[in-house]
Motif scaffolding. Structure first.
Motif, PDB file in Angstrom:
ATOM      1  N   UNK A 192     -14.300  10.804  -0.868  1.00 19.09           N
ATOM      2  CA  UNK A 192     -13.951  11.910  -1.573  1.00 19.09           C
ATOM      3  C   UNK A 192     -14.625  13.250  -0.824  1.00 19.09           C
ATOM      4  N   UNK A 193     -14.147  14.102  -0.345  1.00 13.34           N
ATOM      5  CA  UNK A 193     -14.664  15.170   0.141  1.00 13.34           C
ATOM      6  C   UNK A 193     -15.130  15.079   1.505  1.00 13.34           C
ATOM      7  N   UNK A 194     -14.615  13.841   2.248  1.00  8.41           N
ATOM      8  CA  UNK A 194     -14.909  13.598   3.708  1.00  8.41           C
ATOM      9  C   UNK A 194     -14.204  14.468   4.515  1.00  8.41           C
ATOM     10  N   UNK A 195     -14.682  14.757   5.770  1.00  8.35           N
ATOM     11  CA  UNK A 195     -13.760  15.375   6.783  1.00  8.35           C
ATOM     12  C   UNK A 195     -13.084  14.676   7.776  1.00  8.35           C
ATOM     13  N   UNK A 196     -11.676  14.881   7.561  1.00 11.49           N
ATOM     14  CA  UNK A 196     -10.756  13.937   8.178  1.00 11.49           C
ATOM     15  C   UNK A 196     -11.157  13.666   9.814  1.00 11.49           C
ATOM     16  N   UNK A 200     -12.022   9.854  10.919  1.00 10.99           N
ATOM     17  CA  UNK A 200     -10.894   8.901  11.403  1.00 10.99           C
ATOM     18  C   UNK A 200     -11.080   8.512  12.601  1.00 10.99           C
ATOM     19  N   UNK A 201     -11.968   9.448  13.504  1.00 11.91           N
ATOM     20  CA  UNK A 201     -11.746   9.048  14.876  1.00 11.91           C
ATOM     21  C   UNK A 201     -12.213   7.631  15.200  1.00 11.91           C
ATOM     22  N   UNK A 202     -13.184   6.989  14.544  1.00 16.11           N
ATOM     23  CA  UNK A 202     -13.718   5.663  14.734  1.00 16.11           C
ATOM     24  C   UNK A 202     -12.979   4.558  14.712  1.00 16.11           C
ATOM     25  N   UNK A 203     -11.886   5.051  13.648  1.00 14.64           N
ATOM     26  CA  UNK A 203     -10.754   3.922  13.866  1.00 14.64           C
ATOM     27  C   UNK A 203      -9.877   3.708  14.937  1.00 14.64           C
ATOM     28  N   UNK A 272      -0.940  -0.126  15.044  1.00 16.75           N
ATOM     29  CA  UNK A 272      -1.810   0.856  15.821  1.00 16.75           C
ATOM     30  C   UNK A 272      -0.965   2.107  15.836  1.00 16.75           C
ATOM     31  N   UNK A 273       0.381   2.158  15.696  1.00 17.40           N
ATOM     32  CA  UNK A 273       1.075   3.394  15.384  1.00 17.40           C
ATOM     33  C   UNK A 273       0.526   4.082  13.967  1.00 17.40           C
ATOM     34  N   UNK A 274       0.498   3.435  13.119  1.00 14.36           N
ATOM     35  CA  UNK A 274       0.078   4.005  11.828  1.00 14.36           C
ATOM     36  C   UNK A 274      -1.347   4.368  11.916  1.00 14.36           C
ATOM     37  N   UNK A 275      -2.396   3.806  12.526  1.00 18.10           N
ATOM     38  CA  UNK A 275      -3.697   4.208  12.487  1.00 18.10           C
ATOM     39  C   UNK A 275      -3.857   5.449  13.344  1.00 18.10           C
ATOM     40  N   UNK A 278      -2.520   8.279  11.306  1.00 18.27           N
ATOM     41  CA  UNK A 278      -3.456   8.555  10.341  1.00 18.27           C
ATOM     42  C   UNK A 278      -4.489   9.393  10.651  1.00 18.27           C
ATOM     43  N   UNK A 279      -4.968   9.096  12.077  1.00 17.69           N
ATOM     44  CA  UNK A 279      -6.088  10.229  12.691  1.00 17.69           C
ATOM     45  C   UNK A 279      -5.445  11.444  12.960  1.00 17.69           C
ATOM     46  N   UNK A 280      -3.909  11.521  13.148  1.00 17.34           N
ATOM     47  CA  UNK A 280      -3.396  12.840  13.184  1.00 17.34           C
ATOM     48  C   UNK A 280      -3.155  13.720  12.047  1.00 17.34           C
TER      49      UNK A 280
END
Length: 332
Positions: A192-196, A200-203, A272-275, A278-280
Motif C-alpha cells: 500500500x502506497x508503493x510506486x508502480x 513492478x520493473x523487477x518482475x 509472461x504477457x500478464x506480467x 501489470x508492469x505497464x
C-alpha cells in the motif's frame, strides 16, 4: 498491515456461488492429477535401477518441482477460496485476522510457485543439453554426462531458481506476496502506497529469464533435430560404416523433451504477457485466472507426455502397476 484485494469488475472475480464451487472442484481434481502423475514419475525414474541415469535424475527433479505445486500451491488456493466464500461480503480484509502478523503463508506459497516454475524451465533446458550431447557427440556422452555432474547441476538449478524467486522481495521494498482473488493464486503485489514504476520493473526478470532459457532450448532443439534429419538421410551409409551415430532411444528422448519444451512455452506465455501488462499498468482479472491456471495445469502434463512419447516409461509404469496388483492380491 491492511491489504486491499485489487478486484477488477469482471465475471471471474464476481462470480456466483456455483461458479466458485466449480472452481474449487477443478482445483481439487487438478491437485489429485498432479500428485498421482508426479508420484508415478518419481517411482518410475528413481525406483528402477535401469532408470537411474542422468536423464532420469533430471526428470525426477522436474517431477519434484511439479509435485511441490500439487502439495502446497493448489491446496492453499482451495483453502483460500473456501475461506473467502465465507467472507465474500467483505471487499477488504486485514491479514492479521487470518494469519499471524509474523507469518504470512503467501510469502512461502508464492515463493514456492515462482521457484518451482523457474526450476521447471531450467530443468527442461538441462534435459535439452543432455540430449543434444547424446545426439551430436554420442562417443563423448558417457564422459561428459555423469551422475555427479548432473546432481550438482540440479542442486545449482534449485538454489539459483529460488534465489531469483525471492529477488523481488529482497531488492524491492514496494513488493509483497498476497493472495489475489482474480488469479486465485499468491501473486506479487504492491505494498500500500508503493510506486508502480519503481516496484513492478523487477518482475520483468521472470519472463526475461524464462524466455532466454526457452529461446536457448528451442535453438538447441533445432540443432539436434537438424542432426537427426541428416542422420536419417544418411542412415544407410552410416549402417555400413563405423561412424558414431545417436541411438534410437536418444532420438526418441530428444523428441519427448522437445514436446515438453513446446508444452511449457505454451503454458508460460500467457503469464509472461500478464506480467508485462501489470508492469505497464493493465489489470486483467479474467485473463490472470486463465493465465496462471494454464501454467499450473502444466504440472500434470509431463506424465501424460511421457506416457504418450516414451515407450520405456509406459513399460515401467505397467510393471509398477503389475507389482502393486500382485502385492494387493498377496495381502488379500
Amino acid at each position: 498491515m491492511v491489504v486491499e484485494l485489487q478486484q477488477a469488475s469482471c465475471s471471474i472475480c464476481c462470480c456466483t456461488f456455483m461458479s466458485k464451487m466449480l472452481t474449487v472442484i477443478f482445483m481439487i481434481l487438478l491437485t489429485i492429477a498432479i500428485l498421482l502423475g508426479n508420484l508415478v514419475t518419481l517411482v518410475v525414474f528413481l525406483g528402477f535401477k535401469r532408470a537411474c541415469t542422468p536423464q532420469g535424475y533430471l526428470r525426477a527433479s522436474l517431477a519434484v518441482a511439479d509435485l511441490a505445486v500439487g502439495v502446497l500451491v493448489v491446496p492453499f488456493s482451495v483453502y483460500m477460496e473456501i475461506l473467502l466464500m465465507l467472507k465474500e461480503s467483505s471487499t477488504e480484509w486485514e491479514a492479521d485476522t487470518l494469519f499471524s502478523h509474523y507469518f504470512q503463508p503467501c510469502t512461502v506459497i508464492g515463493t514456492v510457485y515462482a521457484g518451482c516454475t523457474l526450476v521447471s524451465i531450467s530443468t527442461i533446458f538441462l534435459l535439452t543439453i543432455e540430449r543434444s550431447i547424446a545426439i551430436l557427440r554420442p562417443l563423448h556422452k558417457e564422459a561428459v554426462i555423469t551422475r555427479k555432474r548432473t546432481l550438482s547441476l540440479i542442486g545449482i538449478t534449485w538454489v539459483a531458481s529460488f534465489f531469483l524467486a525471492v529477488s523481488p522481495l529482497i531488492f524491492s521494498q514496494g513488493i509483497m506476496l498476497q493472495y489475489n482473488p482474480c488469479s486465485r493464486m499468491c501473486n506479487f503485489a504492491l505494498v500500500a502506497g508503493g510506486l508502480p514504476q519503481n516496484g513492478w520493473k523487477i518482475l520483468l526478470l521472470f519472463p526475461a529469464f524464462d524466455f532466454t532459457l526457452l529461446g536457448g532450448t528451442v535453438a538447441i532443439n533445432i540443432l539436434s533435430f537438424s542432426s537427426i534429419r541428416q542422420y536419417s538421410k544418411q542412415r544407410k551409409l552410416l549402417a555400413k560404416s563405423k561412424l558414431s551415430r545417436p541411438s534410437f532411444s536418444d532420438i526418441k528422448a530428444a523428441k519427448t523433451i522437445a514436446t515438453l519444451t513446446l508444452a511449457f512455452t505454451a503454458s508460460f506465455s500467457p503469464v509472461a504477457v500478464f506480467v508485462v501488462g501489470n508492469v505497464l499498468g493493465c489489470q486483467w482479472c479474467d485473463f490472470s485466472f486463465f493465465a496462471f491456471w494454464i501454467l499450473t495445469s502444466n504440472s500434470c502434463w509431463n506424465v501424460i507426455i511421457y506416457s504418450v512419447r516414451d515407450q520405456k516409461f509406459r513399460q515401467r509404469a505397467l510393471e509398477l502397476l503389475a507389482l502393486s496388483k500382485a502385492a494387493g492380491a498377496a495381502d488379500s
